[in-house]
Design an enzyme around this catalytic site. Sequence first.
Site, short mmCIF file in Angstrom:
data_model
loop_
_atom_site.label_atom_id
_atom_site.label_comp_id
_atom_site.label_asym_id
_atom_site.label_seq_id
_atom_site.Cartn_x
_atom_site.Cartn_y
_atom_site.Cartn_z
N CYS A 50 0.82 -1.21 0.00
CA CYS A 50 0.00 0.00 0.00
C CYS A 50 0.86 1.26 0.00
CB CYS A 50 -0.95 0.00 1.19
SG CYS A 50 -0.11 -0.12 2.79
N ASN A 51 2.09 1.15 0.48
CA ASN A 51 2.94 2.34 0.60
C ASN A 51 4.03 2.44 -0.45
OD1 ASN A 51 1.72 3.63 2.79
ND2 ASN A 51 2.74 2.30 4.24
N SER A 107 10.07 2.64 6.11
CA SER A 107 8.62 2.47 6.25
C SER A 107 7.95 3.70 6.84
CB SER A 107 8.31 1.25 7.13
OG SER A 107 8.78 0.07 6.54
N GLU A 112 8.66 -1.15 11.30
CA GLU A 112 7.55 -2.13 11.21
C GLU A 112 8.04 -3.41 10.55
OE1 GLU A 112 5.77 -3.28 8.49
OE2 GLU A 112 6.54 -2.04 6.87
N GLN A 114 6.29 -6.01 9.03
CA GLN A 114 5.56 -6.69 7.95
C GLN A 114 6.28 -6.62 6.60
OE1 GLN A 114 4.12 -4.54 10.05
NE2 GLN A 114 2.68 -5.80 11.20
N GLY A 187 -16.55 0.06 18.87
CA GLY A 187 -16.27 0.81 17.66
C GLY A 187 -15.85 -0.16 16.57
N GLU A 190 -10.97 2.39 11.82
CA GLU A 190 -9.64 1.92 11.42
C GLU A 190 -8.79 1.51 12.61
OE1 GLU A 190 -5.66 3.65 9.11
OE2 GLU A 190 -7.58 4.70 8.95
N THR A 191 -8.83 2.31 13.70
CA THR A 191 -8.01 1.99 14.87
C THR A 191 -8.43 0.68 15.51
OG1 THR A 191 -7.61 4.33 15.30
CG2 THR A 191 -7.24 2.80 17.12
N ILE A 192 -9.74 0.48 15.67
CA ILE A 192 -10.23 -0.77 16.25
C ILE A 192 -9.92 -1.95 15.33
CG2 ILE A 192 -12.33 -2.05 16.85
CD1 ILE A 192 -11.43 -0.16 19.03
#
Length: 421
Positions: A50-51, A107, A112, A114, A187, A190-192
């Site tokens: 994605c990045n 990153s 990170e 991954q 909730g 995105e955070t959850i």
Amino acid sequence: MSLLALGINHKTAPVEIRERVSFAPESLVDAVKQACEEASLEEVAILSTCNRTELYCRLEGDGSDQLLNWLANYHQVDKSQLANCIYEHWDLGAARHMMRVASGLDSLVLGEPQILGQLKDSYSVSQEAGRAHAELGRLFRQTFSVAKQVRTETSIGQNPVSVAYASVSLAQHIFADLADSRALLIGAGETIELVARHLKNAGIKSITIANRTLSRALALADEVDGKAVEFASIPDELPNADIVITSTASQLPILGKGSVERALKVRRHRPMFMVDIAVPRDIEAEVGDLEDVYLYTVDDLTEVIEENQRSRQEAAQEAEAIIEQGAELFMRQLRELDAVDTLTALRQQQMSIADEELEKALSQLQNGKSPEEVLKRLANGLTNKFLHEPSVQLRKASAEGRDDLQRSVQELFQLNPQSKD
């Protein structure tokens, strides 16, 4: 041959461009083969997340325009638009860049882990396509070795730097084994989502997602093998929860002191870990006054994250030194391998001369020549033929003023023309 790392990432291109040049996993094998054929590459591997989208390749010469043309055409993107976002790293720079990527130094979230797995997948795809041979394969293996060294010898990935991960990390400090714990997440944003994934990876026993919109809770619960409920069911779920993490957009608290007190009585005062990531807060501040409740707010986590970011920055400096050493070692080994073909050709040439002179010597022995005379002629013949062409070329270079060749020969054969010994 040259090594090239060409790509775009979160630092050089907005998401609108990054998403246009990303590769679907199922298309990567064909894309790797096509890139080799149309961009005249010897070897190539494609990393697409994605990045970032990056191509690691070995090619003839130092031109990348053909590769950029292929990338633009493949994704139907205007080349001039893409060129403004592209970066290139060559040879030592390419090795260094791949190692920085694998170690998490390039990153969005420093350190990170991954990305290393994604890079390993990229190498596997290239192998499957038959486009990862000697040099690229050697670079990947050295990269994985360096990334492992960075992970084991520095603290680059040991401390959480995201709110979601920090929440789960704190839970792991309070509960000895999350496998025996139950979580209630309030909730479904995105955070959850990130919290739920981190909890699942940590091996938690069960996850319940509570949300105003049940469909969103169901979608997330399905991803983490959890349970979905509406907000109205929170009082029933609360007594079962060892871990409660909230992140909603509610303007009023969702959990008050009274509801948590009642849950603690049902739990017989077994401890409850609570993290309120929301702003405004989802959990009344007075809940933190209750015994057997460990309540953290987003501010508490921010302090942890900032401290961990500083720690990672210090670790990153150590990692950079490891990477630099690893990249230089790889290039040294690569240059050493460049000499193999020359040494092989030299050996074959000299063996051919030796065979020819040996045949003459054997013939002379059969004709009755004395062994001593034959051996002297063999030694002289080998010496003269071994040195004939080098002598010719050395005189020619000397006449042309090419002192560099003379110095190279002196270094190669450890000669000291000034010595009288």
